[in-house]
Design a protein around this motif. Structure first.
Motif, PDB file in Angstrom:
ATOM      1  N   SER A 262       0.839  -1.202   0.000  1.00 62.57           N
ATOM      2  CA  SER A 262       0.000   0.000   0.000  1.00 62.57           C
ATOM      3  C   SER A 262       0.869   1.244   0.000  1.00 62.57           C
ATOM      4  O   SER A 262       1.908   1.292   0.665  1.00 62.57           O
ATOM      5  CB  SER A 262      -0.915  -0.001   1.229  1.00 62.57           C
ATOM      6  N   ARG A 263       0.438   2.234  -0.744  1.00 66.77           N
ATOM      7  CA  ARG A 263       1.159   3.514  -0.777  1.00 66.77           C
ATOM      8  C   ARG A 263       0.725   4.433   0.365  1.00 66.77           C
ATOM      9  O   ARG A 263       1.423   5.389   0.690  1.00 66.77           O
ATOM     10  CB  ARG A 263       0.923   4.234  -2.110  1.00 66.77           C
ATOM     11  N   LYS A 264      -0.419   4.175   0.982  1.00 65.55           N
ATOM     12  CA  LYS A 264      -0.954   5.084   2.001  1.00 65.55           C
ATOM     13  C   LYS A 264      -0.996   4.477   3.401  1.00 65.55           C
ATOM     14  O   LYS A 264      -0.779   5.177   4.382  1.00 65.55           O
ATOM     15  CB  LYS A 264      -2.361   5.535   1.598  1.00 65.55           C
ATOM     16  N   MET A 265      -1.303   3.189   3.507  1.00 66.75           N
ATOM     17  CA  MET A 265      -1.439   2.563   4.814  1.00 66.75           C
ATOM     18  C   MET A 265      -0.157   1.821   5.162  1.00 66.75           C
ATOM     19  O   MET A 265       0.177   0.820   4.535  1.00 66.75           O
ATOM     20  CB  MET A 265      -2.635   1.608   4.825  1.00 66.75           C
ATOM     21  N   HIS A 266       0.576   2.344   6.160  1.00 70.03           N
ATOM     22  CA  HIS A 266       1.860   1.758   6.505  1.00 70.03           C
ATOM     23  C   HIS A 266       1.671   0.361   7.074  1.00 70.03           C
ATOM     24  O   HIS A 266       0.732   0.085   7.821  1.00 70.03           O
ATOM     25  CB  HIS A 266       2.586   2.637   7.522  1.00 70.03           C
TER      26      HIS A 266
END
Length: 418
Positions: A262-266
């Motif tokens: 995911s690019r947003k949720m670490h």
């Protein structure tokens, strides 16, 4: 050495019964882990044998669905779904039915413990806004989560273990469980409605969370993309389980990997919601049970019981033993102990249904119950063991009776050769 193994085994399962050990800051996971360490330390089990005793497909499947559930929780899906249920203009009994059906469905896919953890605080807030007594709805939440989790082989940890160990077909198990789960859910709803007797209104001052209380599952706004991503992965996994020839643990692990990309949720947020303690508990109990099986003591006890007329590999004694042990040592350790006796064609579904439905009997019978009661207590809503038992005991007896009747019919149907 046999006496040492038996002693460690007894201490570990005493910890399962008590939830820890007196005078020590240990929970069930800590007791099981120390038991496994002790067995390795005294050379009762070699490191290689300990590693080999862990059923990796079960661990992988359990971890993978923890990641899927974490995705849904972080995406705000559980909060959104609970608010949607509460906003429907149904009468209180109809709202309870919608809640229990929705929770049972979610629990069948995303695990009952995670669903209860995420839904409970939001449900309490929703009941407060509608001036409804939250207790019947909280009891309905706990009961339906346990019942619904019995519907599939991924609804709770013990079902995953049973399905993976016995290689039960996913669709075949759903077909077996559908009738007892559906009728059991209806019976639970009817009992709660009957006990309420129309007294749905909450007349006390609105409870508030106690100081310092944190509910990480509440007040999460809906992230449509993250929720859609989780739902798509879950749907693909279910389809693959139903029609695909691939090992379930492989497919599930790929799904978990997709969600972690995911690019947003670490990834730390997602992995932070994985129940690592439960995974350690599973692995440690695999080692402890392997040691007692290899010692020959378990076989001797089973043989002695058979000589006394109690054949635990037969369905009726297995049904009773599953019910008793699930409420004494908890359902996961109970299933681990009884799985080697699951020889009959119906034994797998029996273990899954009885161990799941037995969780409603007492508060301590299921982690889902404990989650709901603890979350309510943080908002000054008290559900003691008596209040829970007024629903939990009759619901458990009714759902187990339904399951027993269904299993008897199935056995006779199989015996007839139809």
């Amino acid at each position: 050495m046999t006496a040492t193994i038996v002693g460690i085994f007894l201490v570990v399962y005493l910890g399962m019964i008590l939830g820890g050990l007196p005078f020590l800051q240990l929970d069930r996971t800590g007791v099981a882990l120390l038991g496994a360490i002790a067995l390795i330390s005294v050379d009762a089990v070699s490191l290689g044998a300990a590693a080999g005793s862990i059923h990796l497909p079960t661990i992988i499947l359990l971890f993978s669905f923890m990641v899927v559930s974490a995705q849904m929780r972080l995406g705000g899906f559980y909060d959104w779904a609970t608010h949607r249920f509460a906003s429907w203009s149904y009468r209180p009994a109809g709202l309870l039915a919608a809640l229990m059906l929705g929770v049972a469905t979610l629990s069948a896919v995303f695990s009952n413990d995670i669903v209860c953890l995420a839904v409970t605080p939001v449900l309490i807030e929703a009941c407060q806004r509608r001036r409804l007594d939250p207790v019947p709805y909280l009891l309905g939440l706990a009961c339906s989560a346990n019942i619904g989790s019995a519907a599939t082989l991924i609804g709770n940890p013990q079902n995953m273990l049973i399905g993976q160990t016995l290689r039960l077909p996913f669709s075949g198990y759903i077909a077996e469980a559908a009738i007892p789960v559906g009728l059991g859910l209806l019976a639970a709803w009817a009992m709660i409605v009957w006990q309420v007797r129309g007294r749905w209104t909450w007349s006390a001052p609105a409870p508030v969370a106690s100081a310092g209380a944190i509910d990480s599952g509440s007040n999460v706004s809906l992230d449509r993309w993250q929720t859609a991503k989780g739902l798509m992965v879950a749907a693909v996994l279910l389809i693959a389980f139903l029609v695909g020839p691939w090992p379930r643990e492989h497919v599930a692990l790929i799904g978990a990997g997709v969600l972690l990309l995911s690019r947003k949720m670490h990834s730390t947020r997602t992995l932070g919601l994985v129940d690592w303690e439960l995974l350690v508990l599973f692995m440690a109990l695999f080692v402890v049970n392997h040691a007692i099986q290899q010692s020959g003591v378990a076989s001797k006890v089973i043989g002695d019981l058979a000589g006394a007329g109690l054949h635990l590999d037969q369905l009726a004694p297995l049904f009773g033993a599953t019910f008793v042990l699930s409420n004494v040592v908890s359902n996961v350790p109970a299933v681990m102990l009884l799985l080697p006796l699951a020889h009959h064609e119906i034994a797998g579904p029996l273990l899954a249904l009885v161990s799941s439905l037995s969780g409603n009997l007492l508060i301590a019978g299921s982690i889902s119950n404990i989650i709901v009661v603890d979350a309510a207590a943080r908002r000054d809503i008290r559900i003691d063991w008596r209040r829970h038992a007024t629903i939990g005991i009759p619901v458990t007896l009714a759902t187990l009776a339904i399951a027993a009747i269904y299993l008897i019919v199935r056995v006779r149907f199989l015996a007839s050769g139809a």
